[in-house]
Design an enzyme around this catalytic site. Structure first.
Site, mmCIF file in Angstrom:
data_model
loop_
_atom_site.group_PDB
_atom_site.id
_atom_site.type_symbol
_atom_site.label_atom_id
_atom_site.label_comp_id
_atom_site.label_asym_id
_atom_site.label_seq_id
_atom_site.Cartn_x
_atom_site.Cartn_y
_atom_site.Cartn_z
ATOM 1 N N ARG A 138 9.588 -29.174 -22.865
ATOM 2 C CA ARG A 138 10.744 -28.168 -22.681
ATOM 3 C C ARG A 138 11.586 -28.621 -21.471
ATOM 4 O O ARG A 138 11.011 -29.066 -20.316
ATOM 5 C CB ARG A 138 10.364 -26.781 -22.336
ATOM 6 N N TYR A 140 15.423 -28.198 -19.352
ATOM 7 C CA TYR A 140 16.508 -27.305 -19.285
ATOM 8 C C TYR A 140 17.746 -28.057 -20.041
ATOM 9 O O TYR A 140 17.694 -29.368 -20.046
ATOM 10 C CB TYR A 140 17.094 -27.235 -17.851
ATOM 11 N N ASP A 170 6.749 -9.831 -16.133
ATOM 12 C CA ASP A 170 6.772 -11.183 -16.935
ATOM 13 C C ASP A 170 5.335 -11.844 -17.018
ATOM 14 O O ASP A 170 5.230 -13.055 -17.914
ATOM 15 C CB ASP A 170 7.799 -12.114 -17.019
ATOM 16 N N ASP A 175 9.097 -16.184 -8.712
ATOM 17 C CA ASP A 175 9.825 -17.229 -8.815
ATOM 18 C C ASP A 175 10.822 -17.280 -7.577
ATOM 19 O O ASP A 175 11.233 -16.376 -6.930
ATOM 20 C CB ASP A 175 10.740 -17.456 -9.761
#
Length: 297
Positions: A138, A140, A170, A175
């Site tokens: 993955r 961005y 989650d 984060d």
């Protein structure tokens, strides 16, 4: 444009309201935001006399070792203590940096890069790896403009519904979005000064985004709360909010939402979030909460 008149655009400075809608390529939008932020006299701008890249683990005695090559599914960045034994960056590094309002953060993604790197919470010892979606590594669709990472010894419990947002956690550590001028290398353990927090809601899950700055950054002494960020770094909070709102739309995903009226909450609330998620992490490692597929030491 229709975007400029939308309810989402009102959270951006006027100079950023020309961003294209989600149906268009995300990359031009991110390049535009990068250009606009780089032109601002804020923490997003490099400052003379400050090293471009912070030294790895400068204040927390860890080293890293890499298996595999970057850009492959075999890549792993592993953490080791002073004796050379592998440790978990999630469980073995302390959240607390020994100063009020300052916490250790582990950086996974340096600013202005695209690979979606993360501490692998389901793997033994939790190395940093590139996220995989539907069998593909993955990335961005456009670079992230801030250093991005996680707080060790925190966990957003998916079994607990938040009383205000009405969303459960989650299932990840909390984060951190670091807004300083330096590029912080992947794997760095860095003390950061917490400034505020956004309550992002992603696919019905609560995903806190703590806004912080490295204590080594020249601007850190001038930033003490979220109002200082808005005053001294105009556009940065809006930029973070809109980047995270739109970044999944090129994959056909809906816009992410934000609780608390989309406001960036103050430092005191961010510290509460860290305290609550640290308690949730303690229950997790003590075995009083179901770990599911998570790796615990």
């Amino acid at each position: 444009s229709s975007f400029a008149k939308s309810r989402h655009a009102r959270h951006l400075p006027a100079s950023l309201r020309t961003a294209p809608p989600a149906a268009m390529s995300f990359a031009p939008a991110t390049r535009l935001l990068a250009t606009r932020l780089a032109a601002r006299p804020s923490a997003a701008v490099s400052r003379p006399g400050f090293a471009a890249v912070r030294a790895l683990g400068a204040r927390w005695k860890v080293t890293t070792a890499v298996d595999g090559s970057p850009g492959t599914s075999e890549y792993r960045m592993r953490f080791k203590d002073a004796s050379g034994s592998e440790i978990s960056p999630w469980h073995d590094i302390s959240l607390f940096a020994g100063e009020t309002g300052v916490y250790n953060a582990i950086f996974e993604i340096p600013k202005n890069t695209k690979p979606k790197m993360e501490v692998a919470i389901k793997e033994p010892k939790n190395p940093i790896a590139q996220d995989v979606k539907k069998g593909k590594l993955r990335d961005y669709h456009g670079p992230i403009f801030w250093n991005y990472g996680m707080f060790p010894q925190t966990w957003e419990d998916p079994n607990v519904v938040h009383p205000v947002t009405k969303c459960a956690g989650d299932n990840d550590p909390v984060d951190v979005v670091e807004i300083g001028s330096a590029t912080i290398a992947q794997g760095t353990v860095e003390p950061v000064k917490v400034l505020g927090v956004l309550a992002m809601i992603d696919d019905g899950e609560l995903d806190w985004k703590v806004i912080a700055i490295s204590t080594a950054d020249p601007l850190a002494k001038e930033l003490n709360d979220i109002t200082d960020v808005e005053a001294k770094c105009p556009g940065v909070i809006s930029g973070i909010r809109e980047w995270f709102r739109w970044y999944k739309t090129p994959d056909g995903k809906p816009l992410n939402a934000f609780g608390y009226g989309e406001e960036a909450l103050p430092k005191a609330h961010a510290i509460e979030v860290l305290a609550e998620t640290h308690e949730a992490w303690k229950k997790l490692v003590e075995g009083t909460t179901d770990k599911g597929k998570l790796w615990l030491k």
